[in-house]
Every structure is written in C-alpha cells, then in structure tokens.
Design a protein around this motif. Structure first.
Motif, PDB file in Angstrom:
ATOM      1  N   ARG A  21       0.871  -1.346   0.165  1.00 41.26           N
ATOM      2  CA  ARG A  21      -0.004   0.286  -0.047  1.00 41.26           C
ATOM      3  C   ARG A  21       0.882   1.145  -0.039  1.00 41.26           C
ATOM      4  O   ARG A  21       1.835   1.229   0.204  1.00 41.26           O
ATOM      5  CB  ARG A  21      -0.820   0.094   1.218  1.00 41.26           C
ATOM      6  CG  ARG A  21      -2.059  -1.029   1.122  1.00 41.26           C
ATOM      7  CD  ARG A  21      -3.105  -0.895   2.342  1.00 41.26           C
ATOM      8  NE  ARG A  21      -3.834   0.500   2.048  1.00 41.26           N
ATOM      9  CZ  ARG A  21      -4.518   1.048   2.816  1.00 41.26           C
ATOM     10  NH1 ARG A  21      -4.494   0.592   4.041  1.00 41.26           N
ATOM     11  NH2 ARG A  21      -5.243   2.005   2.318  1.00 41.26           N
ATOM     12  N   VAL A  22       0.354   2.379  -0.366  1.00 39.66           N
ATOM     13  CA  VAL A  22       1.169   3.690  -0.583  1.00 39.66           C
ATOM     14  C   VAL A  22       0.590   4.638   0.445  1.00 39.66           C
ATOM     15  O   VAL A  22       1.683   5.053   1.199  1.00 39.66           O
ATOM     16  CB  VAL A  22       1.045   3.766  -2.146  1.00 39.66           C
ATOM     17  CG1 VAL A  22       1.723   5.392  -1.977  1.00 39.66           C
ATOM     18  CG2 VAL A  22       1.812   3.168  -2.931  1.00 39.66           C
ATOM     19  N   GLY A  23      -0.575   4.972   0.385  1.00 39.62           N
ATOM     20  CA  GLY A  23      -1.060   6.033   1.173  1.00 39.62           C
ATOM     21  C   GLY A  23      -2.384   5.761   1.846  1.00 39.62           C
ATOM     22  O   GLY A  23      -2.749   4.605   1.378  1.00 39.62           O
ATOM     23  N   GLY A  24      -3.190   6.906   2.103  1.00 38.64           N
ATOM     24  CA  GLY A  24      -4.308   6.700   2.724  1.00 38.64           C
ATOM     25  C   GLY A  24      -5.470   6.031   1.718  1.00 38.64           C
ATOM     26  O   GLY A  24      -5.968   4.724   2.137  1.00 38.64           O
ATOM     27  N   PRO A  25      -5.691   6.651   0.651  1.00 37.65           N
ATOM     28  CA  PRO A  25      -5.356   7.768  -0.112  1.00 37.65           C
ATOM     29  C   PRO A  25      -5.911   9.027   0.892  1.00 37.65           C
ATOM     30  O   PRO A  25      -7.154   9.247   0.787  1.00 37.65           O
ATOM     31  CB  PRO A  25      -5.542   8.037  -1.209  1.00 37.65           C
ATOM     32  CG  PRO A  25      -6.912   6.810  -1.261  1.00 37.65           C
ATOM     33  CD  PRO A  25      -6.981   6.051  -0.356  1.00 37.65           C
ATOM     34  N   HIS A  26      -4.897   9.934   1.562  1.00 38.74           N
ATOM     35  CA  HIS A  26      -5.391  11.144   2.142  1.00 38.74           C
ATOM     36  C   HIS A  26      -4.607  12.242   1.739  1.00 38.74           C
ATOM     37  O   HIS A  26      -3.199  12.264   1.963  1.00 38.74           O
ATOM     38  CB  HIS A  26      -5.206  10.916   3.565  1.00 38.74           C
ATOM     39  CG  HIS A  26      -5.841   9.752   3.997  1.00 38.74           C
ATOM     40  ND1 HIS A  26      -5.204   8.882   5.027  1.00 38.74           N
ATOM     41  CD2 HIS A  26      -6.980   8.967   4.074  1.00 38.74           C
ATOM     42  CE1 HIS A  26      -6.145   7.942   5.489  1.00 38.74           C
ATOM     43  NE2 HIS A  26      -7.133   7.936   4.779  1.00 38.74           N
ATOM     44  N   HIS A  27      -5.172  13.162   1.043  1.00 41.78           N
ATOM     45  CA  HIS A  27      -4.642  14.232   0.327  1.00 41.78           C
ATOM     46  C   HIS A  27      -4.725  15.487   1.145  1.00 41.78           C
ATOM     47  O   HIS A  27      -5.853  16.197   1.522  1.00 41.78           O
ATOM     48  CB  HIS A  27      -5.276  14.708  -0.727  1.00 41.78           C
ATOM     49  CG  HIS A  27      -4.977  13.534  -1.718  1.00 41.78           C
ATOM     50  ND1 HIS A  27      -6.189  13.086  -2.613  1.00 41.78           N
ATOM     51  CD2 HIS A  27      -4.360  12.165  -1.984  1.00 41.78           C
ATOM     52  CE1 HIS A  27      -5.956  11.768  -3.246  1.00 41.78           C
ATOM     53  NE2 HIS A  27      -4.835  11.537  -2.736  1.00 41.78           N
ATOM     54  N   MET A  28      -3.612  16.008   1.739  1.00 40.69           N
ATOM     55  CA  MET A  28      -3.654  16.906   3.028  1.00 40.69           C
ATOM     56  C   MET A  28      -2.710  18.161   2.812  1.00 40.69           C
ATOM     57  O   MET A  28      -1.610  17.908   2.246  1.00 40.69           O
ATOM     58  CB  MET A  28      -3.531  16.213   4.398  1.00 40.69           C
ATOM     59  CG  MET A  28      -4.224  15.167   4.603  1.00 40.69           C
ATOM     60  SD  MET A  28      -3.975  14.190   6.133  1.00 40.69           S
ATOM     61  CE  MET A  28      -2.454  13.423   5.503  1.00 40.69           C
ATOM     62  N   CYS A  29      -2.987  19.262   3.281  1.00 36.32           N
ATOM     63  CA  CYS A  29      -2.022  20.583   3.887  1.00 36.32           C
ATOM     64  C   CYS A  29      -1.788  21.049   2.596  1.00 36.32           C
ATOM     65  O   CYS A  29      -0.988  22.060   2.816  1.00 36.32           O
ATOM     66  CB  CYS A  29      -0.867  19.959   4.472  1.00 36.32           C
ATOM     67  SG  CYS A  29      -1.105  18.882   5.840  1.00 36.32           S
ATOM     68  N   THR A  30      -2.274  20.984   1.468  1.00 37.36           N
ATOM     69  CA  THR A  30      -2.052  21.742   0.189  1.00 37.36           C
ATOM     70  C   THR A  30      -2.488  23.234   0.086  1.00 37.36           C
ATOM     71  O   THR A  30      -2.032  24.000  -0.755  1.00 37.36           O
ATOM     72  CB  THR A  30      -2.509  20.987  -1.019  1.00 37.36           C
ATOM     73  OG1 THR A  30      -3.972  20.692  -0.658  1.00 37.36           O
ATOM     74  CG2 THR A  30      -1.782  19.768  -1.207  1.00 37.36           C
ATOM     75  N   THR A  31      -3.280  23.621   1.137  1.00 38.56           N
ATOM     76  CA  THR A  31      -3.703  24.898   1.281  1.00 38.56           C
ATOM     77  C   THR A  31      -3.858  25.076   2.596  1.00 38.56           C
ATOM     78  O   THR A  31      -4.877  25.540   3.246  1.00 38.56           O
ATOM     79  CB  THR A  31      -5.137  25.287   0.728  1.00 38.56           C
ATOM     80  OG1 THR A  31      -5.905  24.501   1.416  1.00 38.56           O
ATOM     81  CG2 THR A  31      -5.240  25.112  -0.899  1.00 38.56           C
ATOM     82  N   ARG A  32      -2.818  24.813   3.498  1.00 37.60           N
ATOM     83  CA  ARG A  32      -2.751  24.712   4.705  1.00 37.60           C
ATOM     84  C   ARG A  32      -3.250  25.824   5.591  1.00 37.60           C
ATOM     85  O   ARG A  32      -3.178  27.012   5.071  1.00 37.60           O
ATOM     86  CB  ARG A  32      -1.519  24.105   5.549  1.00 37.60           C
ATOM     87  CG  ARG A  32      -0.336  25.252   5.392  1.00 37.60           C
ATOM     88  CD  ARG A  32       1.108  24.490   5.799  1.00 37.60           C
ATOM     89  NE  ARG A  32       1.074  24.070   7.233  1.00 37.60           N
ATOM     90  CZ  ARG A  32       1.441  24.803   8.335  1.00 37.60           C
ATOM     91  NH1 ARG A  32       1.975  25.963   8.091  1.00 37.60           N
ATOM     92  NH2 ARG A  32       1.439  24.190   9.453  1.00 37.60           N
TER      93      ARG A  32
END
Lengths: 50, 503
Positions: free
Chosen positions: B436-447
């Motif tokens: 597995r690689v990630g969540g997929p959870h995509h976070m913090c890109t406009t923190r």
C-alpha cells in the motif's frame, strides 16, 4: 467435551490477559534485545537458532 | 432541489444571489451545505460529476505523477455526488490534542486552532457520518506498562457512502439547490482582487458557461483539486488566487502506509489493534505521529508459509520461537493434514500478525501539487503530483518499528520480523506494486495558518487576502497527524458553517 475445551481456552486467555495486565511477564533489559536476520529477539532466543 | 445543470439556461441564475455557493459534494461540501441550510441559508451546492460515476467526469482527474510512486490520480478519489466518500473505507478517528501543538523538531508545525475548537462538532460529525460510538480499548499487548505506545481506537462509519443517504433530503430541501454536471472553471474577482464576484461553471454537453453569484464561496474539492483550481485561476492574479506567497499546493502530505513486518505473538489476537506513540516518546525521539496496525493473520493455521520460508536457512527457527512464546506446539501451514487438524482443534487461535504503519509526514514545501502544460476538456491545466519524503519521515518510521519490536521482545509479548526494505538501506518507500502507498489522504496543500507567509487559509478557513472565499476539506489541515482525516474534515466543515452563518 468440546464446551469444556472451549471453557478452558477462555480461561487460559483470561488468565493470560490478567497476567499481562498486572505486568506478570518479566521485562527484558534493553541490552538483552538483539537484531538478527531481521528478527528483533531476546538474546535467549538465539539458542533456538542452533 | 436537485437539478441537472445541463438542462438549465444560463439565464436561470440571472438576478439570483445565494448566501453561499459550495463547490463539491464530498463529506466537507455536503455537511457544510446541509448545516447552512438547516439554519435557513440559501445554498447553491455544485457538483462537477453526475449522480453516478461516469468516464467523462473521472477523466478530468487525470494527471501526472512526477514524484514518488503513487496511484493513478483517477484511482484514489471519485468525482460524482458524494465525492470521495464513494471510495471511503469508513474508518475514522479524531485528531489527538497533541496533533495541534507545535513541535520543536517539526518546522512550521502547529495549528492556529486546538482540539477544543473542534470538539463541539464531534457529536454532529458522528451523527452525519453515522460513526460507531467511541469504545476505548481494554486490552494492550503491553498491559499497564505501556512504554512508548498506547492502544488506540478507530471508529467506523456505517453510512460511509454519503450520497444515497442524503438524496431525499437534498431533493426536498427548500434551501439547498444541488446542481450536478456543473464544473467549476474560474472564479471572477472584483477589481481589487479581494472578493469573488461570481463562480463560472462549464457543462459536458452544453457549450455555454454559466455563473453563480453568492455572498460567500466555499471550495470543497479535495486536497488535490482545491489547489489545482486556485492555481488555474490566474487570469486576474498571477500565480493563482491565494498564491501571493507561492504556497498553494505546497506541503502535500499523505499518510505513507507500508507493511513493516510480521509478528509472532505470545497470546492470540482476534481483531486488529492499532498502537500510537505517547507524546512523551514522540518528544524524546523527535519523531512524528503514527499508527502501528497489527492485523491478525486470518488465514493462519499456525505459522504462515512465507514467514517460515523467510528464515529458510533456519526454517525451524520461527516455529520453535512461536512454540516458546505460545507455550504449546505449533505447526506450519505446509503441514498438510497435520495443519488442518490443528485448525480444527484451535480455529480461533491467531498467533501471527502483519504489522503495518500509517505515518505522519513532515511539512515539506517541495512535496507539492502543481500543474502540467496539458489541459483538460474545459481548458484547465492538469495536475502534477510531486510527492516527496524527508529524513524526518524516515526517522519516524524506523524509530517506530524498531522500538515496537524491542518493546514486544522486552515484554515477551511477541517477536517482530522487520520487513527487508526497512533494513536494506534504501531511501524510498516501496512503490504501489509492492505495498500500500497511502491513505489515500491528500492533505495540507492549502494549509491553515494565522500568517499568510506560512499558510493559505486563516483559522476560519478563509483564503488569506480574500474577503469571501473559503476552503473546506483536508487541504486546510495544518499538519496531517496519522489518523484517517474524514472525521476532522467534517468537524472543520461544520465549524465553517457556524462561521459563515454569522459572517
């Protein structure tokens, strides 16, 4: 017979958990822990490799 | 009401001004829109896809992976009513109080808000997601002497696919107008570039764009599309909206998920267990947060073949070690009839477990979402994902695994065989073909940050420098923590609804 075996199994599990809960398992000192072939072992496990 | 945007005339919106235009119908957008509607606010809820999955919509998620190996960008999210809740596992957990605190060893860490700011929304979030009640774990491998780790609880959503549960509510709502097949392509700003005047949408079939006007605009497009849309909106602001400091899309965080070892247990384990570090251990070791996930080997009879084979030179060692730990006889899968007999005798015994990690990542400005030169059917530049790791990420994973293994052995609770890749000196995580690689959870890109120098939105999720533009979803996370983000996403959305209701 089977229910007796199941009961004993539950009892054994409960006792095991109780032992862990009161810290019944002896903790090893840090220098007794070794990394061998990717295994993180107690030094005393090494005799099983012979 | 629910309306197919393909069927409306552009004049449909003439003279109409909503209180809030919410773009995106995932967990953030849906909870935000419904919460606002409950308070009597008129909401335009815009969905780019349809009511069900379609190729033409999902194709808009195509993009390039230019950094570490990752799933195809169409495979790790969904673009129709309900958004990525349509591919959500339903596993969730609120962030820990210490996740919000700054850490001296983690540059830029710390949120401008604390757990106490989100706690008031926990009950409503639990109801919205139909999450199982909290059930504090009662058993730990390490008993009362927990050492560096504590056993934590994850919760599960029974209604994890959101859209079918809310279609009737949306259809009957006099306050929410859901338009689907409405793809946001631009935000038109006032002359001073301080306010959004209107949001511009395109449809798949109808060539004419249409625009929606509202007092406030909230983009809830996900951790990859929120920055993509802002970066594309560079007609009036060079570099895109909210990007005067060049921060939009930076600090991309995932939760690297990897198999990190296999465990021989001293006691049977029936369900998965997750261990997280104590704040003291994190501070002592200068590491980030993580969850170590023990997965009992369900197909196990006694000892899995691959574990026996992994010590092929001493094939009997693992079995003998298992016997020493368990205190009774253990057979290998390869035992044929003998193994079958063992399964029949003790079918519930789980003496081995896989060990996975889901780890927090350091804030790294070079880990980022950018744009390619290629454009989609609506003329927006496609996404380029440059996911990167830092030394702190590696230090965290290595420290977590080795300390857990040492603690297992010290308490005689089990023995850990560490995954080869952690010991072979490589400097990248295994790619998607290996694990597995990630969540997929995509976070913090406009923190979130109080300062526009270190974040894109303020503590109210408002884009710095913009009077009426807000962002929802995990793109506003200041740091990623290690827990699955959906619970926090909805807490933040409900908090944003409170703010917009009084703004």
């Amino acid at each position: 017979m089977q229910s007796r075996r199941r009961f004993l199994g539950h009892l054994r599990t409960a006792l095991g958990i109780a032992l862990i809960a009161v810290g019944g398992r002896p903790a090893a000192a840090t220098d007794d822990i070794v990394l061998v072939d990717g295994w993180i072992l107690r030094r005393s496990d090494l005799d099983l490799m012979r | 009401v629910i309306i197919d945007a393909e069927t409306v005339e552009p004049s449909h919106f003439d003279g109409r001004r909503f209180d809030v235009c919410v773009v995106g119908t995932g967990p953030a957008g849906l909870s935000l829109a419904l919460s606002l509607a409950e308070r009597g606010h008129d909401v335009a809820l815009m969905e780019g896809g349809g009511l069900d999955i379609s190729y033409e919509s999902e194709e808009l998620y195509e993009g390039d992976i230019v950094g570490a190996d990752y799933w195809p960008l169409t495979a790790c999210r969904k673009r129709f009513l309900g958004g990525s809740s349509n591919c959500w596992s339903g596993v969730c957990r609120a962030l820990d109080a210490h996740d919000f605190e700054p850490k001296p060893h983690h540059a830029l860490s710390g949120w401008p808000i604390g757990k106490a700011d989100l706690d008031p929304y926990a009950a409503a979030t639990q109801a919205f997601l139909e999450v199982s009640p909290e059930k504090p774990p009662t058993r730990s491998l390490f008993g009362a002497d927990r050492g560096a780790f504590h056993l934590i609880d994850f919760r599960h959503s029974y209604g994890r696919v959101l859209a079918p549960r809310f279609v009737d509510t949306l259809r009957r709502s006099p306050r929410v107008s859901l338009y689907y097949h409405a793809n946001l392509v631009d935000l038109e700003l006032d002359d001073a570039c301080r306010q959004v005047r209107r949001a511009v949408f395109r449809r798949f079939e109808q060539p004419a764009p249409f625009s929606v006007q509202a007092r406030h605009y909230a983009l809830c497009l996900g951790g990859l599309e929120n920055p993509r849309l802002l970066l594309n909106a560079d007609r009036q602001m060079a570099g895109g909206i909210g990007n005067t400091q060049g921060l939009v899309g930076r600090f991309f965080n995932e939760h690297p998920h990897q198999r990190v070892g296999e465990i021989l247990l001293a006691e049977p384990m029936r369900n998965r267990e997750v261990y997280a570090p104590t704040p003291t251990f994190m501070a002592e070791q200068s590491i980030l947060n993580f969850g170590l996930i023990l997965l009992p080997d369900v197909r196990q009879l006694a000892l899995p073949n691959e574990l026996a084979r992994s010590v092929a030179c001493r094939a009997d060692f693992a079995r003998r070690l298992a016997e020493r730990l368990a205190g009774h006889r253990v057979v290998c899968n390869e035992g044929g009839l003998e193994a079958l007999a063992a399964q029949w005798r003790e079918p519930s015994r789980m003496l081995t477990a896989k060990l996975d990690i889901a780890a927090e990542q350091a804030l790294n400005p070079e880990s980022r979402v950018g744009l390619t030169a290629d454009r989609d059917r609506f003329g927006l530049r496609r996404l380029a994902l440059d996911w990167r790791f830092s030394e702190l990420d590696w230090h965290t994973v290595r420290t977590a695994v080795m300390t857990f293994g040492r603690q297992l052995a010290a308490h005689d609770a089990g023995r850990l065989k560490v995954a080869d890749w952690l010991l072979d000196g490589r400097t990248t995580f295994p790619g998607p073909d290996e694990a597995r690689v990630g969540g997929p959870h995509h976070m913090c890109t406009t923190r979130m940050s109080d300062s526009p120098r270190t974040g894109v939105v303020d503590r109210d999720c408002r884009v710095h420098g913009m009077a009426n533009l807000y962002l929802g979803g995990s793109s506003v996370f200041a740091t990623g923590g290690h827990a699955n983000p959906t619970f926090t996403i909805v807490q933040l959305a409900l908090r944003l609804a409170d703010h917009l209701a009084t703004a």
